[in-house]
Design a protein around this motif. Sequence first.
Motif, PDB file in Angstrom:
ATOM      1  N   SER B 213       0.845  -1.197   0.000  1.00  0.00           N
ATOM      2  CA  SER B 213       0.000   0.000   0.000  1.00  0.00           C
ATOM      3  C   SER B 213       0.881   1.248   0.000  1.00  0.00           C
ATOM      4  N   CYS B 214       0.263   2.381  -0.230  1.00  0.00           N
ATOM      5  CA  CYS B 214       1.014   3.629  -0.424  1.00  0.00           C
ATOM      6  C   CYS B 214       1.292   4.322   0.899  1.00  0.00           C
ATOM      7  N   SER B 215       2.565   4.665   1.157  1.00  0.00           N
ATOM      8  CA  SER B 215       2.937   5.409   2.367  1.00  0.00           C
ATOM      9  C   SER B 215       3.125   6.905   2.088  1.00  0.00           C
ATOM     10  N   ASN B 216       2.793   7.341   0.878  1.00  0.00           N
ATOM     11  CA  ASN B 216       2.856   8.766   0.522  1.00  0.00           C
ATOM     12  C   ASN B 216       4.251   9.374   0.678  1.00  0.00           C
ATOM     13  N   GLU B 217       5.291   8.579   0.426  1.00  0.00           N
ATOM     14  CA  GLU B 217       6.646   9.122   0.518  1.00  0.00           C
ATOM     15  C   GLU B 217       7.039   9.859  -0.748  1.00  0.00           C
ATOM     16  N   GLY B 218       6.617   9.324  -1.882  1.00  0.00           N
ATOM     17  CA  GLY B 218       6.912   9.997  -3.141  1.00  0.00           C
ATOM     18  C   GLY B 218       8.209   9.566  -3.804  1.00  0.00           C
ATOM     19  N   GLU B 219       8.785   8.418  -3.402  1.00  0.00           N
ATOM     20  CA  GLU B 219       9.953   7.905  -4.133  1.00  0.00           C
ATOM     21  C   GLU B 219       9.560   7.595  -5.576  1.00  0.00           C
ATOM     22  N   ILE B 230       2.477  12.464  -7.343  1.00  0.00           N
ATOM     23  CA  ILE B 230       1.656  11.632  -6.461  1.00  0.00           C
ATOM     24  C   ILE B 230       0.334  12.301  -6.116  1.00  0.00           C
ATOM     25  N   ILE B 233      -2.383  10.151  -6.872  1.00  0.00           N
ATOM     26  CA  ILE B 233      -2.804   9.139  -5.895  1.00  0.00           C
ATOM     27  C   ILE B 233      -3.886   9.719  -4.995  1.00  0.00           C
ATOM     28  N   ALA B 234      -3.711  10.995  -4.603  1.00  0.00           N
ATOM     29  CA  ALA B 234      -4.754  11.646  -3.808  1.00  0.00           C
ATOM     30  C   ALA B 234      -6.066  11.670  -4.581  1.00  0.00           C
TER      31      ALA B 234
END
Lengths: 233, 263
Positions: B213-219, B230, B233-234
Amino acid sequence: MKLRIEAFLSSTGTKVVIALTGLALYAFLFVHLAGNMMFFAGQDKFNAYSHYLISNPLIYPVEIGLALIFVLHLVRAVGNFHKNQRARPVPYHAQVPVRHTSRKSVASTTMIYTGVLILVFVGIHLFHFKFGPELHVNDAAGQPTDVKDLHGLMVTQFSNPLMVLFYVVSMLVVGTHLWHGSWSALQSLGAGNVASTPRLVSTARIVTLVLMAGFVLVPILIFAFYRGAGGTP
Amino acid sequence: MNLKLLVWRQKGPQAPGRMVEYPAPDVSPDMSFLEMLDVVNEGLIRKGEDPIAFDSDCREGICGMCSLVVNGVPHGPDRAATVCQLHMRRFHDGETIVVEPWRAAAFPVVKDLIVDRSAFDRIVAAGGYNTVKAGGAPDGNSILIPKDQAEQAMDAAQCIGCGACVAACKNASAALFVSAKVQHLASVPQGQPERYRRVRAMIAQLDREGFGSCSNEGECEAVCPKQIPIANIAAMNRDYVRAMMPGPLALALGGITEAFEDD
Ligand code: FES
């Protein structure tokens, strides 16, 4: 539209649950800090406020609700962590952070660990101030009443420099968690676009800094100005 | 320049793999990274050894086939570029270069540096298209689309499906890929009829494939050769909430998140 159970179990749904519960706990911290600030209104006022709070029958459903939100946040986050671990069974020989536009940070990579530390902290914290030793306000005849002397307890606890250090360090851990958690929760819930996301990130971080500064200041101010005193500086 | 390569070798999907060192002598700084690998492979073939298997097709950054993690970064050190666009002048003489495949449970290794990315195809097949029969090409401008929406759709549609987002993510999440595929249709009128069904079906398939799942780090955004942000994704999460939650919750969350959508 009816609620589908997968809404809360899918990868995105899990993040929505973690975000909603996280934001609820974040909101609670503001209420908590407002309560802490009442300390400086004086011994009588603060004790009267805390007595009013814990003698209110509504406190039980609120406490239970809060505990459930905390547990839900934790259980879903730990489950999610394990699922994410399984998504990459063979690790890289050499993986390095990409940097560039990435917001990967110490905070974002240690969420699960700071989360566990917060759980431990909350246990210790509840022992210090809720389930631990109690002081009581005396009545005119010098007999203890059923009004707890939370003001006195805070002064006693935070007269100990080690205790102040423990709380400051704990708040650093909480702050680290929220440094990433605050804006990440908003993104998980769908807030932001290309233009507004950077503003969202900085706003969430500034609010977090203010919140944490508040929590750090309380024990430090008590140690600095109330240490050893029965109440008033 | 003379280089050393540390490359992941794996005979087949079930075989165990390991990092193997190869010399890469007389490399011209003008070679592309893949040309350098071609030269190393020619040497291996001459010696009767099995050449290093890796994916490539267009070699000009548009097809999304090339997929190497170079020195720990998917597509290597250049930003907004695929690894086929990477040139050897980015490295210095005597350097050891680590080359690995995308690492994800959902992208099993086929051989050496080649991974099976058909999980992406199955996610798109789950809903990343319009089912309406489009007929012949419509007249130009018969459907008017505001410029900013068209731009948004085009930016998302730039995704070449290479999978670098998954490779870079600490959770091997495919959130950026799926959000790009969801958003390029959700941004235009033609995508509206199936908008919410689509996001639901694609995320369900995404989970079946075993991505994290997405941790919203943005790598992902940082390695993406097409620089897909990203924020997509939002937007995908927003549509998912609207698709999945009961009215009041979706309304509340939709309202809150829309407040951040103004410009
Ligand atoms: S080979 Fe086509 S993008 Fe690299």
